[in-house]
Design a protein around this motif. Structure first.
Motif, mmCIF file in Angstrom:
data_model
loop_
_atom_site.group_PDB
_atom_site.id
_atom_site.type_symbol
_atom_site.label_atom_id
_atom_site.label_comp_id
_atom_site.label_asym_id
_atom_site.label_seq_id
_atom_site.Cartn_x
_atom_site.Cartn_y
_atom_site.Cartn_z
ATOM 1 N N THR A 175 9.592 -3.338 -7.541
ATOM 2 C CA THR A 175 8.162 -3.355 -7.232
ATOM 3 C C THR A 175 7.935 -2.937 -5.783
ATOM 4 O OG1 THR A 175 7.740 -5.147 -8.803
ATOM 5 C CG2 THR A 175 6.081 -4.789 -7.095
ATOM 6 N N ALA A 176 6.961 -2.060 -5.582
ATOM 7 C CA ALA A 176 6.544 -1.661 -4.236
ATOM 8 C C ALA A 176 5.121 -2.136 -4.000
ATOM 9 C CB ALA A 176 6.616 -0.152 -4.070
ATOM 10 N N ILE A 177 4.892 -2.752 -2.852
ATOM 11 C CA ILE A 177 3.544 -3.141 -2.439
ATOM 12 C C ILE A 177 2.963 -2.027 -1.580
ATOM 13 C CG2 ILE A 177 2.237 -4.690 -0.910
ATOM 14 C CD1 ILE A 177 3.930 -6.984 -1.941
ATOM 15 N N ILE A 178 1.710 -1.683 -1.853
ATOM 16 C CA ILE A 178 1.011 -0.656 -1.087
ATOM 17 C C ILE A 178 -0.259 -1.272 -0.517
ATOM 18 C CG2 ILE A 178 -0.148 1.590 -1.193
ATOM 19 C CD1 ILE A 178 1.758 2.263 -3.527
ATOM 20 N N ALA A 179 -0.400 -1.214 0.817
ATOM 21 C CA ALA A 179 -1.565 -1.799 1.493
ATOM 22 C C ALA A 179 -2.070 -0.797 2.521
ATOM 23 C CB ALA A 179 -1.192 -3.129 2.152
ATOM 24 N N LEU A 180 -3.063 -0.016 2.125
ATOM 25 C CA LEU A 180 -3.603 1.034 2.973
ATOM 26 C C LEU A 180 -4.865 0.563 3.673
ATOM 27 C CD1 LEU A 180 -3.158 4.014 0.478
ATOM 28 C CD2 LEU A 180 -1.566 3.235 2.247
ATOM 29 N N ARG A 181 -5.328 1.352 4.622
ATOM 30 C CA ARG A 181 -6.578 1.059 5.315
ATOM 31 C C ARG A 181 -7.466 2.298 5.288
ATOM 32 N NH1 ARG A 181 -8.363 -1.705 10.993
ATOM 33 N NH2 ARG A 181 -10.406 -0.720 11.068
ATOM 34 N N TYR A 182 -8.719 2.110 4.859
ATOM 35 C CA TYR A 182 -9.656 3.218 4.874
ATOM 36 C C TYR A 182 -10.104 3.496 6.308
ATOM 37 C CZ TYR A 182 -13.864 5.967 4.550
ATOM 38 O OH TYR A 182 -14.808 6.944 4.748
ATOM 39 N N LEU A 183 -10.067 4.775 6.680
ATOM 40 C CA LEU A 183 -10.612 5.230 7.947
ATOM 41 C C LEU A 183 -11.430 6.490 7.687
ATOM 42 C CD1 LEU A 183 -7.432 4.861 10.186
ATOM 43 C CD2 LEU A 183 -9.465 3.411 10.290
ATOM 44 N N PHE A 184 -12.554 6.622 8.349
ATOM 45 C CA PHE A 184 -13.453 7.735 8.066
ATOM 46 C C PHE A 184 -12.840 9.081 8.418
ATOM 47 C CE2 PHE A 184 -14.235 7.039 12.537
ATOM 48 C CZ PHE A 184 -14.505 8.299 13.037
ATOM 49 N N ASN A 185 -11.856 9.098 9.325
ATOM 50 C CA ASN A 185 -11.301 10.366 9.797
ATOM 51 C C ASN A 185 -9.922 10.671 9.230
ATOM 52 O OD1 ASN A 185 -10.012 8.331 11.193
ATOM 53 N ND2 ASN A 185 -10.010 9.386 13.165
ATOM 54 N N LEU A 186 -9.561 10.038 8.117
ATOM 55 C CA LEU A 186 -8.283 10.364 7.491
ATOM 56 C C LEU A 186 -8.302 11.815 6.998
ATOM 57 C CD1 LEU A 186 -7.511 7.149 5.399
ATOM 58 C CD2 LEU A 186 -6.196 8.018 7.333
ATOM 59 N N PRO A 187 -7.165 12.504 7.032
ATOM 60 C CA PRO A 187 -7.132 13.891 6.554
ATOM 61 C C PRO A 187 -7.587 13.986 5.098
ATOM 62 C CG PRO A 187 -5.103 13.329 7.705
ATOM 63 C CD PRO A 187 -5.859 12.044 7.539
ATOM 64 N N VAL A 188 -8.163 15.109 4.746
ATOM 65 C CA VAL A 188 -8.707 15.274 3.394
ATOM 66 C C VAL A 188 -7.611 15.204 2.335
ATOM 67 C CG1 VAL A 188 -10.728 16.595 4.118
ATOM 68 C CG2 VAL A 188 -8.580 17.795 3.685
ATOM 69 N N ASN A 189 -6.372 15.539 2.708
ATOM 70 C CA ASN A 189 -5.287 15.520 1.728
ATOM 71 C C ASN A 189 -4.535 14.189 1.703
ATOM 72 O OD1 ASN A 189 -4.038 15.778 4.204
ATOM 73 N ND2 ASN A 189 -2.537 17.309 3.526
ATOM 74 N N PHE A 190 -4.998 13.195 2.474
ATOM 75 C CA PHE A 190 -4.288 11.911 2.543
ATOM 76 C C PHE A 190 -4.173 11.272 1.163
ATOM 77 C CE2 PHE A 190 -4.211 7.286 3.067
ATOM 78 C CZ PHE A 190 -3.175 7.110 3.969
ATOM 79 N N ILE A 191 -5.277 11.207 0.439
ATOM 80 C CA ILE A 191 -5.269 10.568 -0.882
ATOM 81 C C ILE A 191 -4.360 11.329 -1.836
ATOM 82 C CG2 ILE A 191 -6.681 10.078 -2.923
ATOM 83 C CD1 ILE A 191 -8.947 9.318 -1.035
ATOM 84 N N ASN A 192 -4.405 12.655 -1.802
ATOM 85 C CA ASN A 192 -3.563 13.447 -2.697
ATOM 86 C C ASN A 192 -2.084 13.225 -2.424
ATOM 87 O OD1 ASN A 192 -5.801 14.558 -3.935
ATOM 88 N ND2 ASN A 192 -5.849 16.359 -2.596
ATOM 89 N N ILE A 193 -1.724 13.151 -1.150
ATOM 90 C CA ILE A 193 -0.319 12.928 -0.792
ATOM 91 C C ILE A 193 0.140 11.553 -1.257
ATOM 92 C CG2 ILE A 193 1.276 12.595 1.142
ATOM 93 C CD1 ILE A 193 -0.276 14.793 2.636
#
Length: 340
Positions: A175-193
């Motif tokens: 099991t891997a835990i993933i804990a991200l943080r939303y930031l308005f200036n994240l690169p447009v491809n961040f979610i895709n990666i």
């Protein structure tokens, strides 16, 4: 002895609540008979702030009666938000105006790009009765700002919390835990990666995934996690933990096999549970804890991510458990420090 504690508490942030629990535990250990009250912050809007100068509030009453006013912990000062700096400066200066001894405890301080904020932060810290920051970088930033008071460095108060027994997975999958943080200036491809990386974990590595919202409400992590989850086609391998579904946060990390952490306290939980991790460095406070733990190779820049780099680092670190034992001695000599 009476303490009034002010910080970003009650804002649906799991990390801040961990800080508060650890801070109260620390105070109780150092001052068993202490009276500790957690307060709402002083008004910071112009009208409410002006009114508060003349009207007695419950917060003001508690601060007037306390022996020490604690501001912190957490990343209260830095360049992520001009407004946040103003809010926390108002808290410090209101306490000074009431003649209180202010303890800056458990804070991290990032580089500040606004000259007027740098000026008032320098003054606020120089007036403090005690300064304890939670990483070496923060001490350097304050010294660079011109803070001349002695600055102690001690680990985040969350390290005070008891760690559940560390467990190795007994199931056929990891099991891997993933804990991200939303930031308005994240690169447009961040979610895709991150989506493609999660597919790699699910299919090629046969991992199950747990997404954990460390922040809900204002600036929630939920939209970011949900966008990734909706593009994954393995619902039986995915668990999405909102805060109401978490009984014991540290137990979740003790039962995991790997952590991809952007939220600072997801990284701290991984370190406490001795789990392999990749840290996404969106802030100096993340870099600070990773440097103090001597895990620079585990650090990636979320603004310059690529899928191959993520895969390569994960494969390299998958079985490498960090051995970080923070020195808690400074934190718990509070009673001797305050006695000076």
């Amino acid at each position: 002895m009476k303490f009034a504690v002010c910080g970003n508490y009650g804002a649906q942030n799991l990390g801040d609540e961990m800080i508060l629990k650890g801070l109260i535990l620390s105070l109780n250990q150092s001052f068993p008979a202490a009276e500790i009250k957690v307060i709402e912050h002083f008004p910071s809007g112009f009208r409410s702030f002006f009114k508060s100068l003349f009207k007695e509030s419950e917060t003001k009453k508690i601060v007037k009666e306390c022996d020490y006013f604690i501001l912190g912990g957490g990343g209260l000062f830095g360049s992520l938000s001009f407004k946040a700096n103003v809010i926390w400066l108002i808290q410090a200066y209101q306490a000074y105006r009431l003649g209180k001894r202010v303890l800056m405890l458990g804070q991290s301080v990032g580089e500040i790009k606004w000259g007027i904020i740098r000026y008032f932060v320098r003054r606020a810290f120089n007036k403090a009765h005690l300064i304890v920051v939670r990483d070496s970088n923060s001490k350097k930033v304050l010294e660079k700002l011109g803070v001349e008071k002695e600055i102690f460095v001690a680990p985040d108060f969350a390290f005070m919390l008891p760690t559940p027994a560390i467990q190795d997975s007994q199931s056929e999958h990891k099991t891997a835990i993933i804990a991200l943080r939303y930031l308005f200036n994240l690169p447009v491809n961040f979610i895709n990666i991150l989506t493609d990386f999660c597919k790699f974990l699910l299919t090629e590595k046969n991992y199950h995934l747990k997404f954990i919202n460390f922040q809900e409400g204002h600036e929630s992590d939920a939209p970011l996690h949900e966008k990734i989850i909706q593009n994954l086609n393995s619902p039986e391998k995915i668990e999405y933990l909102t805060q109401d579904k978490i009984d014991n946060l540290l137990t979740e990390f003790a039962q995991a096999d790997f952590v991809i952490g952007m939220r600072l306290h997801s990284i701290i939980c991984a370190l406490k549970a001795n789990k392999p991790l990749i840290a996404l460095n969106y802030s100096s406070k993340v870099e600070g804890i990773i440097q103090d733990a001597n895990l620079q190779k585990n650090l990636l820049d979320p603004y310059n991510l690529n899928l191959d780099l993520l895969k390569k680092l994960f494969t390299e670190l998958e079985n490498q458990k960090p051995e970080y034992q923070p020195d808690l001695s400074t934190k718990f000599s509070l009673s001797s420090i305050l006695a000076k």
